[in-house]
Design a protein around this motif. Structure first.
Motif, PDB file in Angstrom:
ATOM      1  N   ILE A 161       0.865  -1.181   0.000  1.00  0.00           N
ATOM      2  CA  ILE A 161       0.000   0.000   0.000  1.00  0.00           C
ATOM      3  C   ILE A 161       0.902   1.232   0.000  1.00  0.00           C
ATOM      4  O   ILE A 161       1.728   1.406   0.913  1.00  0.00           O
ATOM      5  CB  ILE A 161      -0.926   0.030   1.239  1.00  0.00           C
ATOM      6  N   TYR A 162       0.741   2.075  -1.031  1.00  0.00           N
ATOM      7  CA  TYR A 162       1.500   3.319  -1.068  1.00  0.00           C
ATOM      8  C   TYR A 162       0.848   4.291  -0.103  1.00  0.00           C
ATOM      9  O   TYR A 162      -0.362   4.528  -0.161  1.00  0.00           O
ATOM     10  CB  TYR A 162       1.545   3.909  -2.480  1.00  0.00           C
ATOM     11  N   CYS A 163       1.655   4.854   0.802  1.00  0.00           N
ATOM     12  CA  CYS A 163       1.114   5.725   1.846  1.00  0.00           C
ATOM     13  C   CYS A 163       1.577   7.174   1.758  1.00  0.00           C
ATOM     14  O   CYS A 163       1.035   8.026   2.465  1.00  0.00           O
ATOM     15  CB  CYS A 163       1.493   5.164   3.220  1.00  0.00           C
ATOM     16  N   GLY A 164       2.587   7.468   0.953  1.00  0.00           N
ATOM     17  CA  GLY A 164       3.097   8.831   0.902  1.00  0.00           C
ATOM     18  C   GLY A 164       3.811   9.160   2.196  1.00  0.00           C
ATOM     19  O   GLY A 164       4.564   8.353   2.729  1.00  0.00           O
ATOM     20  N   ASP A 165       3.548  10.349   2.744  1.00  0.00           N
ATOM     21  CA  ASP A 165       4.161  10.771   4.005  1.00  0.00           C
ATOM     22  C   ASP A 165       3.214  10.421   5.144  1.00  0.00           C
ATOM     23  O   ASP A 165       2.036  10.795   5.113  1.00  0.00           O
ATOM     24  CB  ASP A 165       4.422  12.276   3.992  1.00  0.00           C
ATOM     25  N   ILE A 166       3.734   9.702   6.156  1.00  0.00           N
ATOM     26  CA  ILE A 166       2.871   9.266   7.257  1.00  0.00           C
ATOM     27  C   ILE A 166       3.493   9.598   8.611  1.00  0.00           C
ATOM     28  O   ILE A 166       4.706   9.544   8.774  1.00  0.00           O
ATOM     29  CB  ILE A 166       2.585   7.750   7.199  1.00  0.00           C
ATOM     30  N   GLY A 221       7.046  -0.719   6.965  1.00  0.00           N
ATOM     31  CA  GLY A 221       7.037   0.447   6.108  1.00  0.00           C
ATOM     32  C   GLY A 221       8.442   0.672   5.574  1.00  0.00           C
ATOM     33  O   GLY A 221       9.407   0.611   6.334  1.00  0.00           O
ATOM     34  N   VAL A 222       8.536   0.869   4.274  1.00  0.00           N
ATOM     35  CA  VAL A 222       9.835   1.133   3.648  1.00  0.00           C
ATOM     36  C   VAL A 222       9.660   2.275   2.661  1.00  0.00           C
ATOM     37  O   VAL A 222       8.542   2.613   2.267  1.00  0.00           O
ATOM     38  CB  VAL A 222      10.407  -0.114   2.911  1.00  0.00           C
ATOM     39  N   SER A 223      10.767   2.852   2.233  1.00  0.00           N
ATOM     40  CA  SER A 223      10.670   3.909   1.224  1.00  0.00           C
ATOM     41  C   SER A 223      10.176   3.308  -0.088  1.00  0.00           C
ATOM     42  O   SER A 223      10.367   2.118  -0.349  1.00  0.00           O
ATOM     43  CB  SER A 223      12.036   4.561   1.006  1.00  0.00           C
ATOM     44  N   PHE A 224       9.559   4.152  -0.889  1.00  0.00           N
ATOM     45  CA  PHE A 224       9.079   3.704  -2.194  1.00  0.00           C
ATOM     46  C   PHE A 224      10.227   3.093  -2.999  1.00  0.00           C
ATOM     47  O   PHE A 224      10.074   2.049  -3.618  1.00  0.00           O
ATOM     48  CB  PHE A 224       8.450   4.878  -2.956  1.00  0.00           C
ATOM     49  N   ILE A 263      -1.378   1.426   8.358  1.00  0.00           N
ATOM     50  CA  ILE A 263      -0.529   1.930   9.443  1.00  0.00           C
ATOM     51  C   ILE A 263      -0.778   1.144  10.736  1.00  0.00           C
ATOM     52  O   ILE A 263       0.159   0.802  11.460  1.00  0.00           O
ATOM     53  CB  ILE A 263      -0.752   3.443   9.649  1.00  0.00           C
ATOM     54  N   ASN A 264      -2.038   0.821  11.010  1.00  0.00           N
ATOM     55  CA  ASN A 264      -2.368   0.094  12.237  1.00  0.00           C
ATOM     56  C   ASN A 264      -1.851  -1.342  12.245  1.00  0.00           C
ATOM     57  O   ASN A 264      -1.799  -1.966  13.307  1.00  0.00           O
ATOM     58  CB  ASN A 264      -3.876   0.111  12.486  1.00  0.00           C
ATOM     59  N   ILE A 313       7.580  11.791  11.311  1.00  0.00           N
ATOM     60  CA  ILE A 313       7.009  11.777   9.968  1.00  0.00           C
ATOM     61  C   ILE A 313       7.953  11.002   9.050  1.00  0.00           C
ATOM     62  O   ILE A 313       9.150  11.285   8.992  1.00  0.00           O
ATOM     63  CB  ILE A 313       6.818  13.206   9.406  1.00  0.00           C
ATOM     64  N   TYR A 314       7.396  10.023   8.368  1.00  0.00           N
ATOM     65  CA  TYR A 314       8.162   9.236   7.400  1.00  0.00           C
ATOM     66  C   TYR A 314       7.690   9.624   5.999  1.00  0.00           C
ATOM     67  O   TYR A 314       6.499   9.814   5.776  1.00  0.00           O
ATOM     68  CB  TYR A 314       7.966   7.746   7.647  1.00  0.00           C
ATOM     69  N   HIS A 315       8.639   9.728   5.066  1.00  0.00           N
ATOM     70  CA  HIS A 315       8.329  10.230   3.729  1.00  0.00           C
ATOM     71  C   HIS A 315       8.337   9.116   2.680  1.00  0.00           C
ATOM     72  O   HIS A 315       9.177   8.227   2.707  1.00  0.00           O
ATOM     73  CB  HIS A 315       9.339  11.320   3.335  1.00  0.00           C
ATOM     74  N   ASN A 316       7.375   9.250   1.747  1.00  0.00           N
ATOM     75  CA  ASN A 316       7.307   8.393   0.559  1.00  0.00           C
ATOM     76  C   ASN A 316       7.312   6.906   0.944  1.00  0.00           C
ATOM     77  O   ASN A 316       8.103   6.119   0.421  1.00  0.00           O
ATOM     78  CB  ASN A 316       8.465   8.726  -0.380  1.00  0.00           C
TER      79      ASN A 316
END
Length: 183
Positions: A24-29, A54-57, A87-88, A35-38
């Protein structure tokens, strides 16, 4: 990113030889006061030790072309809810190739149900090959040798086709076909 327009909440994947890898692409979360980016959230499976991460794109894509899964209209949640669901689940373990893999996770985030088209197709093909081989072999064994070869081959092929249809039915019993088309 690729030329494909990807927005937060999209179910994305790349082709990797014999299989596809989904996330799932989440962008900035925001996560744990940072805050994590991309970010792409995916099930990083390593047999039974995998977990949702979660990993970078860029790390997710590994240089592959990225595709967005197109769901049928009205079959999935709004993107904000998809993001919350992904995220959960961060850090959750229990990867299982047959019941809890990266495609199951991404489909669950989007729809609330765990489905895997790759697994469904594998069961369908394996069942078709096995069913076709058994049905064709039985048909060939029971036909009298006095019949012309063309008739025997035709009956075996027809029995094999019937067996492959059995494979499709078996796949539908053990695995739901996802409600989207890849690409």
């Amino acid at each position: 990113m690729n030329s494909v327009d990807i927005i937060p909440g999209d179910h994305i994947f790349y082709r990797c030889g014999t299989h596809d890898h989904h996330g799932i692409y989440c962008g900035d979360i925001p996560y744990k006061n940072k805050i994590y980016h991309n970010v792409v959230i995916h099930f990083e499976g390593k047999f039974k030790r995998g977990q949702i991460r979660g990993v970078s794109f860029e790390k997710f894509a590994k240089g592959h072309n990225i595709y967005v899964v197109q769901y049928k209209k009205g079959s999935c949640y709004y993107n904000n809810l998809v993001l919350d669901r992904a995220i959960n689940k961060l850090g959750e373990p229990d990867y299982n190739l047959f019941g809890n893999n990266c495609e199951h996770f991404a489909h669950w985030c989007k729809t609330g149900t765990k489905r895997c088209g790759q697994l469904h197709n594998f069961i369908e093909e394996a069942g078709g090959i096995l069913g076709g081989a058994i049905a064709g072999g039985v048909a060939g064994a029971v036909l009298p040798l006095t019949l012309p070869e063309v008739v025997i081959i035709g009956v075996c092929l027809a029995a094999g086709f019937g067996g492959s249809e059995l494979g499709k039915r078996i796949a539908n019993l053990f695995s739901d076909q996802p409600d989207y088309e890849e690409g």
